[in-house]
Write a protein that holds these residues in place. Sequence first.
Motif, short mmCIF file in Angstrom:
data_model
loop_
_atom_site.label_atom_id
_atom_site.label_comp_id
_atom_site.label_asym_id
_atom_site.label_seq_id
_atom_site.Cartn_x
_atom_site.Cartn_y
_atom_site.Cartn_z
N ASP A 27 31.46 81.94 4.39
CA ASP A 27 30.71 80.60 4.22
C ASP A 27 31.13 79.60 5.43
OD1 ASP A 27 30.82 78.02 1.72
OD2 ASP A 27 29.54 78.29 3.60
N ASN A 29 30.61 76.77 5.98
CA ASN A 29 30.89 75.24 5.22
C ASN A 29 32.66 75.30 5.37
OD1 ASN A 29 28.96 73.65 4.95
ND2 ASN A 29 28.12 75.09 3.59
N ASN A 71 24.25 75.05 8.50
CA ASN A 71 24.70 75.94 7.70
C ASN A 71 23.52 77.02 6.92
OD1 ASN A 71 27.45 75.01 7.79
ND2 ASN A 71 26.78 73.27 6.68
N ASN A 74 23.46 79.77 9.19
CA ASN A 74 24.89 80.40 9.67
C ASN A 74 25.31 80.31 11.05
OD1 ASN A 74 25.55 80.99 6.86
ND2 ASN A 74 24.16 82.69 6.91
#
Length: 122
Positions: A27, A29, A71, A74
């Motif tokens: 992830d 983030n 995000n 990615n």
Amino acid sequence: VQLAESGGGLVQPGGSLRLSCATSGFDLNSYYMSWFREAPGAEREFVASIGYGDTHYKNSVKGRFTISADNAKNTVYLQMDRLRPEDTAVYYCGRLQRGSFYYSRTQYYEAWGQGTQVTVSS
């Protein structure tokens, strides 16, 4: 975890390039992501980082380079404007160890891409 850079090339002084770092397996983030560069005969040096809403830049690229992240895709980007011959290097993206804030130090990175060559020359 995979990181893959693209977007490098040959550009004249004063020109622009946008580098991309496609990521997978984690992830985006949840990590600091950074761009480093390595010129022939030199050590790998910090260029820019992004994470948790913060961005940081090497002094010599401030106002010329912009790091960003999408995000949903990615992907981490490095927009490079007003390029100079001294920006010539192989550019790498890296993922900082989770929980670390030593974004400018290579030893705290746990994953790197293969690099993309940027050459600034007339």
